[in-house]
Design a protein around this motif. Structure first.
Motif, PDB file in Angstrom:
ATOM      1  N   UNK A 333      44.712 116.272  66.274  1.00  0.00           N
ATOM      2  CA  UNK A 333      45.786 116.668  65.607  1.00  0.00           C
ATOM      3  C   UNK A 333      45.865 115.908  64.154  1.00  0.00           C
ATOM      4  N   UNK A 334      44.934 115.244  63.610  1.00  0.00           N
ATOM      5  CA  UNK A 334      44.796 114.842  62.194  1.00  0.00           C
ATOM      6  C   UNK A 334      44.942 115.881  61.365  1.00  0.00           C
ATOM      7  N   UNK A 335      44.109 117.059  61.781  1.00  0.00           N
ATOM      8  CA  UNK A 335      43.785 118.323  60.926  1.00  0.00           C
ATOM      9  C   UNK A 335      45.260 118.924  60.840  1.00  0.00           C
ATOM     10  N   UNK A 336      45.964 118.944  61.613  1.00  0.00           N
ATOM     11  CA  UNK A 336      47.374 119.601  61.649  1.00  0.00           C
ATOM     12  C   UNK A 336      48.451 118.670  60.830  1.00  0.00           C
ATOM     13  N   UNK A 337      48.177 117.172  61.029  1.00  0.00           N
ATOM     14  CA  UNK A 337      49.259 116.325  60.701  1.00  0.00           C
ATOM     15  C   UNK A 337      49.531 116.602  59.163  1.00  0.00           C
ATOM     16  N   UNK A 338      48.901 117.189  58.419  1.00  0.00           N
ATOM     17  CA  UNK A 338      49.340 117.522  57.015  1.00  0.00           C
ATOM     18  C   UNK A 338      50.280 118.707  56.933  1.00  0.00           C
ATOM     19  N   UNK A 339      50.518 119.363  57.841  1.00  0.00           N
ATOM     20  CA  UNK A 339      51.225 120.221  57.961  1.00  0.00           C
ATOM     21  C   UNK A 339      52.538 120.172  58.648  1.00  0.00           C
TER      22      UNK A 339
ATOM     23  N   UNK B  53      52.775 110.511  59.482  1.00  0.00           N
ATOM     24  CA  UNK B  53      51.480 110.803  60.617  1.00  0.00           C
ATOM     25  C   UNK B  53      51.406 109.765  61.356  1.00  0.00           C
ATOM     26  N   UNK B  76      57.203 116.666  56.207  1.00  0.00           N
ATOM     27  CA  UNK B  76      55.866 117.216  55.939  1.00  0.00           C
ATOM     28  C   UNK B  76      56.006 118.769  55.421  1.00  0.00           C
ATOM     29  N   UNK B  81      50.362 117.039  50.963  1.00  0.00           N
ATOM     30  CA  UNK B  81      49.490 115.779  51.364  1.00  0.00           C
ATOM     31  C   UNK B  81      48.107 116.011  51.282  1.00  0.00           C
ATOM     32  N   UNK B  87      39.805 117.071  55.199  1.00  0.00           N
ATOM     33  CA  UNK B  87      39.323 117.581  56.624  1.00  0.00           C
ATOM     34  C   UNK B  87      39.684 118.978  56.778  1.00  0.00           C
ATOM     35  N   UNK B  89      39.599 122.417  58.759  1.00  0.00           N
ATOM     36  CA  UNK B  89      38.919 123.013  59.727  1.00  0.00           C
ATOM     37  C   UNK B  89      37.471 123.365  59.390  1.00  0.00           C
ATOM     38  N   UNK B 104      51.684 129.092  58.315  1.00  0.00           N
ATOM     39  CA  UNK B 104      52.594 127.928  58.819  1.00  0.00           C
ATOM     40  C   UNK B 104      53.586 127.463  57.728  1.00  0.00           C
ATOM     41  N   UNK B 105      53.396 127.494  56.521  1.00  0.00           N
ATOM     42  CA  UNK B 105      54.552 127.238  55.517  1.00  0.00           C
ATOM     43  C   UNK B 105      55.168 128.316  55.144  1.00  0.00           C
ATOM     44  N   UNK B 146      45.958 123.518  49.056  1.00  0.00           N
ATOM     45  CA  UNK B 146      46.658 123.297  50.305  1.00  0.00           C
ATOM     46  C   UNK B 146      48.128 122.505  50.074  1.00  0.00           C
TER      47      UNK B 146
END
Lengths: 468, 237
Positions: A333-339, B53, B76, B81, B87, B89, B104-105, B146
């Motif tokens: 989930x950390x990959x998505x936690x920025x969003x 987080x 968020x 951030x 990281x 993907x 998404x945004x 991003x």
């Protein structure tokens, strides 16, 4: 070598223990041992409804399947392991920074995983059976023998898939040629001799008739594919920069009627570009199920063909549910936690991607249904397969969130997993044994499945993002 | 001046370890705020709490008026951030990842914005390369893109310059300064004291989870003192 081996053991232990505590991980084999111990007392009861020979076949088939499902080490050449735990840098990849031969590290890595699986899954069964035999009067030879033959069943499965996945790592074409060749050999054997190739499985022969020759033969069946696989292993060397066409926009467009299209599109791209969609379908789905089908066919004197097919449909559903693990192994989930995303958004997208993947079990079970000459039961077979698959998926989501491959080794999780799945399968196994069309009732499993998913989403939304 | 980030006795404990201990902090709108501290001082934990987080063990934090423990996704949505370990993907290309973020945004005119960032950070030639095949510096450029592509009024960045060459560092530092001059706020955590002294308007010093100092850069530099002198005197005592 010993130092690296023990450090890898330690590393594997900590991967699990940091997620849910050392005790919960350490109790996992204790639980397997307890189940085997209690099962020993049930043997006289089981014998009245099922021949011991069939039970032996089923247990060996299960361990063979377990070996199949964990043995795809050959895919490591494509850095699957590195991605499995996100940014975690594992010792398996130390070859990049330490003066160590990659094949040497990889061999120790495979050895480490084998030792883990042995102590988590195999030894506890033998130990539980052995302790139980002291109370039930079963001669000590049997638990020792079953420990040996189950180990060999598991190792055979692991080593065969290790070989196949390594072949795939070198060349997809070579794998397909080999599979077609092997399929023809099996088919030829079946056509000309009329006997099921599963009867040739050395650990099973060894169980019924122990001899040193067969033991040696069983060991060779394990060692030869394993050694070839190690020779075939090629470390993933960083390739030159390669350009890829943009797939995100068209995929988002195609998936726009589904929830969270960009997340589902990402899953599809991950599966395709990593080679997992082909690799996992072959090694974690088709190969185990085809072999299981051969083993189940040995029970046809005891079980009617349609009940065999419905049992197989439930097994296919369980294996199909593991596709959720395929989808969760690329990131945390950390990959998505920025969003701006909740954990429940990611889980929803994984369910969407899972649904897209269900075309594989649908196609597979439909083919098996027609090949077994029972096309008229296609509907209950399909309903049962999909219902079981979604139900087990829901149990996995509720118990493990986005970390199914790690949290499943938490003893509390595993006990609940067994109970929930065992309970549902006992009910539907009994129902379909009364009438095959009762397979349609499987659709009722979707009600607890929906409820479990909702519960899981609430639960994991409250949890903190874990470091892997 | 309006507070963009406000924490009261913010604490994070991992078992017996207190990573952040009762930190009370105010970050004003338009400031370039530097959270300084040696390795393991709690900077990353602080950023993770401020972006929802991870949950605080006690105390509270408000970011852009939202309680991070109650509405982390709301926070968020509004902020940008960059985590300590970049990281993106692995199997998405640079462009695919930015489209993923854009979708998404819900960012309008994404392609134009992406092109601007490609030009500015000079990595447009990598748009079709997989994220896993990028160098660390290019990954950092992608993460920077991003974080800012939706033009947030607050960005929280963990070690923003560490993977850049000196030329790119200069460029990015200039961007940070102009970004805050437009009324936006930047919260950076770093242990590069020279960088902090050069660009930050306010600083806080964190050591083993405790907030040792907070103040403007003018107050730090009073009496010809350097930030490093203050930092070392506080951390070594």
């Amino acid at each position: 070598m010993a130092g690296l081996f023990f450090n890898m053991l330690k590393e594997e232990w900590r991967i699990h223990s940091t997620m849910f505590g050392s005790l919960n991980f350490a109790l996992f084999p204790v639980m397997i041992c307890a189940i085997a111990f209690m099962g020993t007392f049930l043997l006289p009861l089981i014998q009245t409804t099922m021949p011991v020979g069939d039970l032996v076949i089923l247990i060996h088939a299960q361990y063979l399947m377990l070996g199949f499902m964990v043995g795809a080490f050959g895919l490591l050449g494509h850095e699957v392991m590195n991605r499995r735990f996100g940014q975690a840098s594992l010792l398996a990849f130390s070859a990049r920074i330490l003066p160590l031969n990659p094949r040497h590290i990889f061999t120790i890595f495979v050895l480490k995983d084998t030792v883990y699986y042995f102590f988590l899954w195999i030894f506890p069964v033998g130990a539980g059976f052995l302790v139980g035999s002291l109370f039930t009067g079963i001669p000590v030879f049997y638990p020792l023998n079953i420990l040996l033959t189950l180990s060999l069943s598991f190792l055979t499965g692991m080593s065969v898939v290790f070989f196949l996945s390594s072949l795939y790592g070198r060349s997809g074409k070579a794998l397909f040629v080999f599979l077609i060749f092997a399929g023809l050999v099996f088919l030829g054997w079946f056509t000309f001799t009329g006997t099921n190739p599963a009867t040739l499985f050395p650990p099973l022969i060894l169980f019924y008739q122990f001899s040193w020759d067969i033991l040696l033969e069983s060991c060779m069946v394990v060692l030869v594919p394993c050694c070839i696989a190690l020779l075939l292993f090629s470390p993933d060397i960083q390739p030159g920069t390669k350009n890829y066409p943009n797939r995100m926009k068209p995929l988002i467009h195609h998936l726009n009627r589904l929830p969270n299209p960009p997340l589902a599109a990402k899953d599809m791209i991950d599966l395709w570009r990593s080679g997992s969609i082909v690799g996992q379908t072959i090694f974690s789905f088709l190969v185990p199920l085809i072999i299981i089908w051969f083993f189940l066919s040995l029970l046809d004197e005891y079980v009617s063909p349609i009940h065999l097919l419905l049992t197989f449909a439930m097994i296919t559903g369980i294996i199909a549910s593991t596709m959720y693990t395929w989808l969760c192994m690329f990131d945390s989930f950390s990959v998505y936690a920025l969003l701006p995303l909740h954990v429940r958004d990611v889980i929803t997208s994984k369910i969407t991607s899972f649904t897209l993947l269900q075309v594989i079990p649908i196609f597979f079970i439909a083919m098996i249904t027609f090949l077994s000459g029972q096309g008229e039961f296609l509907l209950p077979v399909l309903v049962l397969t999909l219902s079981v698959s979604y139900y087990v998926l829901a149990v996995s989501i509720w118990l493990t969130g986005l970390s199914p491959s790690v949290l499943v080794y938490n003893v509390r999780v595993m006990v609940q997993y067994f109970l929930f799945i065992g309970f549902a399968l006992s009910i539907f196994g009994s129902l379909t044994s009364m009438n095959p069309w009762f397979g349609l009732v499987g659709v009722m499993l979707l009600v607890p499945a929906y409820w479990l998913v909702r519960l899981g989403m609430r639960k994991w939304d409250r949890e903190e993002v874990v470091g892997y | 001046m309006e507070s963009i980030i406000e924490t009261k006795s913010l604490t994070k404990k991992y078992g017996d370890l207190t990573a952040v201990n009762a930190v009370t902090l105010n970050v004003r709108k338009g400031s370039l705020f530097g959270l300084l501290g040696p390795n393991g001082s709690g900077k990353t934990t602080m950023i993770k709490m401020l972006t929802g987080q991870i949950l605080p063990s006690s105390g509270n934090a408000h970011v852009l008026g939202l309680d991070v423990a109650i509405d982390p996704v709301g926070v968020r949505t509004l902020v940008g951030i960059i985590p300590e370990q970049e990281s993106p993907p692995s199997f998405l290309t640079v462009m695919e990842y930015l489209e993923f973020v854009g979708d998404i945004r819900k960012i309008p005119d994404l392609e134009q914005k992406v092109d601007w960032w490609f030009d500015f950070l000079e990595y447009g030639d990598k748009r079709n390369v997989l994220c896993k095949d990028l160098s660390r510096g290019t990954r950092q450029k992608l993460m920077l893109t991003q974080a800012f592509i939706h033009n947030p009024e607050l960005a929280l960045i963990d070690e923003p310059l560490i993977n850049f060459d000196p030329i790119m560092q200069d460029k990015v530092k200039a961007f940070f300064v102009s970004y805050t001059k437009q009324g936006n706020t930047l919260f950076i955590s770093t242990h590069l004291l020279e960088t902090a002294e050069e660009i930050c308007s306010e600083v806080a010093i964190l050591h083993v989870g405790n907030l040792l100092y907070t103040g403007t850069m003018e107050s730090v530099k009073a009496g010809n003192r350097h930030l490093s002198d203050l930092f070392l005197s506080l951390v070594r005592t």
